[in-house]
Design an enzyme around this catalytic site. Structure first.
Site, short mmCIF file in Angstrom:
data_model
loop_
_atom_site.label_atom_id
_atom_site.label_comp_id
_atom_site.label_asym_id
_atom_site.label_seq_id
_atom_site.Cartn_x
_atom_site.Cartn_y
_atom_site.Cartn_z
N GLU A 156 -10.90 -9.22 3.16
CA GLU A 156 -9.64 -8.82 3.79
C GLU A 156 -9.95 -8.66 5.27
O GLU A 156 -10.79 -7.83 5.66
CB GLU A 156 -9.11 -7.52 3.20
CG GLU A 156 -7.81 -7.12 3.88
CD GLU A 156 -7.14 -5.89 3.26
OE1 GLU A 156 -7.39 -5.61 2.08
OE2 GLU A 156 -6.38 -5.24 3.98
N ARG A 178 -7.08 12.89 0.48
CA ARG A 178 -5.97 13.35 1.33
C ARG A 178 -4.62 12.81 0.88
O ARG A 178 -3.59 13.35 1.20
CB ARG A 178 -6.22 12.99 2.79
CG ARG A 178 -6.19 11.51 3.05
CD ARG A 178 -6.31 11.20 4.53
NE ARG A 178 -7.67 11.44 5.01
CZ ARG A 178 -8.12 10.92 6.15
NH1 ARG A 178 -7.34 10.20 6.91
NH2 ARG A 178 -9.36 11.13 6.53
N ARG A 180 -9.74 8.24 -1.19
CA ARG A 180 -10.72 8.70 -0.21
C ARG A 180 -11.51 9.89 -0.76
O ARG A 180 -11.02 10.62 -1.62
CB ARG A 180 -10.00 9.18 1.06
CG ARG A 180 -9.48 8.06 1.91
CD ARG A 180 -8.77 8.63 3.14
NE ARG A 180 -8.51 7.59 4.11
CZ ARG A 180 -9.33 7.26 5.10
NH1 ARG A 180 -10.46 7.92 5.29
NH2 ARG A 180 -9.02 6.28 5.91
N GLU A 240 -8.70 0.48 -2.88
CA GLU A 240 -9.64 0.50 -1.76
C GLU A 240 -10.53 1.72 -1.91
O GLU A 240 -10.03 2.81 -2.21
CB GLU A 240 -8.89 0.61 -0.43
CG GLU A 240 -7.97 -0.55 -0.17
CD GLU A 240 -7.11 -0.30 1.06
OE1 GLU A 240 -7.24 0.76 1.71
OE2 GLU A 240 -6.29 -1.15 1.37
N THR A 274 -8.39 3.84 8.22
CA THR A 274 -9.63 3.05 8.24
C THR A 274 -9.81 2.43 9.62
O THR A 274 -8.93 1.72 10.11
CB THR A 274 -9.56 1.94 7.17
OG1 THR A 274 -9.11 2.52 5.96
CG2 THR A 274 -10.92 1.30 6.96
N ASN A 281 0.85 -1.19 0.00
CA ASN A 281 0.00 0.00 0.00
C ASN A 281 0.90 1.25 0.00
O ASN A 281 1.68 1.45 0.93
CB ASN A 281 -0.91 -0.04 1.23
CG ASN A 281 -1.84 1.17 1.29
OD1 ASN A 281 -1.42 2.29 1.06
ND2 ASN A 281 -3.09 0.94 1.60
N HIS A 333 -5.66 3.58 -1.62
CA HIS A 333 -6.99 3.91 -1.11
C HIS A 333 -7.33 5.31 -1.59
O HIS A 333 -6.66 6.27 -1.21
CB HIS A 333 -6.94 3.85 0.43
CG HIS A 333 -8.26 4.10 1.09
ND1 HIS A 333 -8.43 4.03 2.45
CD2 HIS A 333 -9.49 4.41 0.59
CE1 HIS A 333 -9.68 4.28 2.76
NE2 HIS A 333 -10.35 4.53 1.65
N HIS A 366 -3.72 -4.40 7.86
CA HIS A 366 -3.89 -3.17 8.67
C HIS A 366 -3.00 -3.24 9.91
O HIS A 366 -3.13 -4.13 10.73
CB HIS A 366 -5.33 -2.89 9.11
CG HIS A 366 -5.57 -1.41 9.21
ND1 HIS A 366 -5.02 -0.66 10.21
CD2 HIS A 366 -6.23 -0.55 8.40
CE1 HIS A 366 -5.35 0.61 10.01
NE2 HIS A 366 -6.08 0.71 8.92
N HIS A 382 1.00 6.34 1.60
CA HIS A 382 1.76 7.34 2.37
C HIS A 382 2.93 7.94 1.60
O HIS A 382 3.51 8.93 2.04
CB HIS A 382 2.14 6.79 3.74
CG HIS A 382 0.89 6.54 4.54
ND1 HIS A 382 -0.06 7.53 4.73
CD2 HIS A 382 0.40 5.42 5.12
CE1 HIS A 382 -1.08 7.02 5.40
NE2 HIS A 382 -0.83 5.75 5.66
N1 PXP Z 1 -6.00 -2.78 4.34
C1 PXP Z 1 -6.91 -1.78 4.37
C2 PXP Z 1 -8.32 -2.09 4.02
C3 PXP Z 1 -6.52 -0.47 4.71
O1 PXP Z 1 -7.45 0.52 4.72
C4 PXP Z 1 -5.16 -0.22 4.98
C5 PXP Z 1 -4.72 1.17 5.31
O2 PXP Z 1 -4.99 2.01 4.22
C6 PXP Z 1 -4.27 -1.29 4.93
C7 PXP Z 1 -4.70 -2.56 4.62
C8 PXP Z 1 -2.80 -1.10 5.21
O3 PXP Z 1 -2.64 -0.73 6.53
P1 PXP Z 1 -1.21 -0.22 7.03
O4 PXP Z 1 -0.91 1.05 6.30
O5 PXP Z 1 -1.43 -0.01 8.50
O6 PXP Z 1 -0.24 -1.30 6.72
#
Ligand code: PXP
Length: 244
Positions: free
Chosen positions: A154, A52, A48, A73, A104, A10, A46, A197, A13
């Site tokens: 998930e 952001r 949003r 996402e 999330t 992901n 993701h 997550h 960031h």
């Molecule tokens: N899965 C989902 C559905 C999420 O919303 C996120 C965060 O955007 C992640 C996985 C990844 O989480 P993390 O950034 O804490 O590894």
């Protein structure tokens, strides 16, 4: 024979850093390429409602350039379904979204809102993509996800991750077993099982040890490490932990 869990990286960031200065860099599209060079099996973003971090331009370009697998996402809203229709990622993961949250918080309440979500799943599948649903490790939600025709779930690993990192009190193993239990139930119901997550280099092995989990989506901790060692190396280190 060894087997590895599919790693979805992901890169939200990377875009968070870009948006901190409303600048063109760092570009998540370049980040996706470096993550793939490091061994990512897929790229996750993701988008949003408040944009952001990730925006439409990113999703468009990622859909055109990601060589592995693109998972987007999104909330199940008309606006987001329109973006899916335009960009055609490989997979959409439906997530809940609250404007004031930092990240999330919790999974979707499929059991409490089955018709709206069933319609979103059907619309996305009709557009040609597979659909996952982000759920808390709650057996009621798993059964509901199977009923509305999702391809994949998930499992939200936030509580497992928070207890393992001492951000929340409580036994980590109890939380791990909750994830393992719903992973088994989902697999038995014919769903593909992903999880994610809050996972880190320290706690990810507890998830790799659950045989039904075939995919992990990990973002923040990889990007955090990438600030010191580079994204390609950070992804490679995480991928090395996903061997069974
Ligand atoms: N899965 C989902 C559905 C999420 O919303 C996120 C965060 O955007 C992640 C996985 C990844 O989480 P993390 O950034 O804490 O590894």
């Amino acid at each position: 024979m060894s087997d590895t869990v599919f790693l979805g990286v992901n890169i939200d960031h990377i875009a968070t850093v870009r948006q901190a200065r409303l600048a063109p860099e760092p570009d998540p599209v370049q980040a996706a390429a470096f993550a793939e060079l490091g061994g990512a099996d897929g790229i996750t973003v993701h988008i949003r409602a408040d944009r952001r971090h990730i925006n439409e331009r990113d999703v468009q370009l990622l859909a055109a350039t990601v060589k592995t697998h693109l998972n987007v996402e999104m909330a199940a809203t008309e606006e987001m379904l329109g973006i899916a229709r335009d960009c055609k990622p490989d997979n959409v993961t439906l997530v809940p979204e609250r404007p004031e949250e930092v990240t999330t918080e919790g999974g979707l309440d499929v059991a409490g809102d089955p018709q709206r979500l069933a319609d979103a799943v059907a619309a996305l599948r009709e557009m040609g993509m597979t659909v996952a649903i982000f759920l808390d490790p709650d057996p009621i939600q798993i059964a509901a996800a199977a009923e509305i025709g999702a391809d994949q779930i998930e499992i939200n690993t936030a509580v497992y991750a928070d207890t393992s990192e001492n951000r929340k009190p409580g036994p980590t193993e109890t939380e791990r077993l909750k994830v393992a239990d719903v992973a088994q139930r989902a697999h038995a119901a014919g769903l593909r099982v992903a999880a994610g997550h809050g996972l880190t280099y320290r706690n990810v092995r507890g998830m790799v040890d659950i045989p039904e989990i075939i995919e992990l989506n990990i973002g923040h901790n990889i990007v955090a490490r990438a600030t010191f060692v580079g994204l390609e190396a950070a992804v490679r280190e995480m991928k090395a932990l996903l061997v069974r």
